[in-house]
Design an enzyme around this catalytic site. Structure first.
Site, PDB file in Angstrom:
ATOM      1  N   ARG A  26       0.840  -1.195   0.000  1.00 20.65           N
ATOM      2  CA  ARG A  26       0.000   0.000   0.000  1.00 20.65           C
ATOM      3  C   ARG A  26       0.876   1.246   0.000  1.00 20.65           C
ATOM      4  O   ARG A  26       1.501   1.551   1.010  1.00 20.65           O
ATOM      5  CB  ARG A  26      -0.902   0.014   1.234  1.00 20.65           C
ATOM      6  CG  ARG A  26      -1.768  -1.222   1.383  1.00 20.65           C
ATOM      7  CD  ARG A  26      -2.385  -1.246   2.768  1.00 20.65           C
ATOM      8  NE  ARG A  26      -3.173  -2.453   2.988  1.00 20.65           N
ATOM      9  CZ  ARG A  26      -3.691  -2.790   4.168  1.00 20.65           C
ATOM     10  NH1 ARG A  26      -3.479  -2.010   5.230  1.00 20.65           N
ATOM     11  NH2 ARG A  26      -4.397  -3.892   4.299  1.00 20.65           N
ATOM     12  N   ASP A  37       1.450   5.280   0.053  1.00 23.94           N
ATOM     13  CA  ASP A  37       0.734   6.388   0.679  1.00 23.94           C
ATOM     14  C   ASP A  37       0.350   7.449  -0.343  1.00 23.94           C
ATOM     15  O   ASP A  37       0.778   7.419  -1.497  1.00 23.94           O
ATOM     16  CB  ASP A  37       1.605   7.026   1.767  1.00 23.94           C
ATOM     17  CG  ASP A  37       1.773   6.134   2.992  1.00 23.94           C
ATOM     18  OD1 ASP A  37       0.918   5.245   3.209  1.00 23.94           O
ATOM     19  OD2 ASP A  37       2.755   6.331   3.734  1.00 23.94           O
ATOM     20  N   ARG A  61      10.361   6.921   4.012  1.00 26.78           N
ATOM     21  CA  ARG A  61      10.390   8.383   4.092  1.00 26.78           C
ATOM     22  C   ARG A  61      10.987   8.848   5.415  1.00 26.78           C
ATOM     23  O   ARG A  61      11.683   9.876   5.466  1.00 26.78           O
ATOM     24  CB  ARG A  61       8.989   8.939   3.893  1.00 26.78           C
ATOM     25  CG  ARG A  61       8.482   8.795   2.461  1.00 26.78           C
ATOM     26  CD  ARG A  61       6.992   9.064   2.360  1.00 26.78           C
ATOM     27  NE  ARG A  61       6.668  10.387   2.861  1.00 26.78           N
ATOM     28  CZ  ARG A  61       5.448  10.751   3.241  1.00 26.78           C
ATOM     29  NH1 ARG A  61       4.440   9.874   3.200  1.00 26.78           N
ATOM     30  NH2 ARG A  61       5.226  11.976   3.687  1.00 26.78           N
TER      31      ARG A  61
END
Length: 250
Positions: free
Chosen positions: A52, A54, A197
């Site tokens: 998944r 973001d 990130r």
């Protein structure tokens, strides 16, 4: 009725989507692709992605699986699905797999690349992180190598996430500079929510001298997200490779 399971390889620019997973009152990649697949196959069709991404995150390689009650020809299918998908989503390959093959659970390795541009470029808007700082890339690579010796990455995970553990096996993590572009490559067996990130944002602080190698090691050992630094912006992150065992393909 016999059904056939397929892996579909896709790529997308995530700028116009609220991430991969279907959400109420939000435009997502999963919703968009399921709509178009359902039209093409003539019946409601659900998909499962390898992971998944973001909001705002891109993929140069993503895989999803779906079931069809008819056998599909790759060339014909790709021509038709690309004809109805929006311009920011592309389908590249279609492969028949065993009935229990799963894009998420069967993945062996996943790779991301994070792209930073060190100078303004109008053609890279929403595709990179524009960062105009002097960075010690050698020191950032020294810190990145420390990731390979750790298992628990809770310090780089979003805090409210539904996982059984925070253990990941990272087999590669390094920075590469190409002229005015700085690329961070990372490969692991799994990734936590927001992990890449958060790693990039923290390594940038190493590169500016705000965090020492010892400080980075302390963050890794802390298992505390508050110790790590702010996450890098979503627009520079790309899911770029997923590796599967060959025995799941037919």
């Amino acid at each position: 009725m016999e059904t056939y399971r397929y892996f579909l390889e896709i790529a997308y620019k995530g700028s116009n989507y609220h991430g991969w997973q279907i959400q109420v009152n939000a435009h997502t990649l999963q919703e968009e692709i399921e709509k178009k697949l359902s039209i093409l196959l003539g019946r409601p069709t659900t998909i499962m992605g390898s992971g998944r991404t973001d909001t705002g995150v891109h993929a140069s390689q993503q895989f999803l699986h779906f079931d069809s009650d008819t056998e599909l020809d790759q060339t014909t299918f790709l021509k038709k699905i690309n004809g109805i998908l929006p311009t920011d989503i592309a389908a590249y390959s279609l492969r028949k797999v065993k009935p229990d093959a799963h894009t998420r659970f069967d993945a062996i390795w996943r790779s991301y690349v994070y792209k930073i541009s060190l100078r303004k470029n109008p053609f890279e808007e929403n595709s990179v992180w524009f960062l105009f700082k002097q960075l010690d890339v050698k020191k950032m690579n020294e810190a990145a190598r420390l990731l390979l010796n750790h298992e628990d990455f809770q310090c780089f995970s979003k805090v409210h996430t539904d996982v059984n553990n925070f253990n990941c096996t990272i087999k590669a993590a390094f920075w590469e500079q190409k002229e005015d572009q700085l690329l961070f490559h990372i490969t692991a067996n799994r990734f936590l929510r927001g992990m890449v990130r958060a790693i990039v944002g923290t390594l940038i602080e190493v590169g500016t001298g705000k965090i020492s190698l010892e400080g980075f090691l302390d963050i890794l050992d802390s298992k505390d997200r508050k110790k790590a630094k702010a996450s890098a912006p979503a627009q520079g992150l790309y899911l770029c490779s997923i590796i599967y065992p060959e025995n799941i393909f037919i």
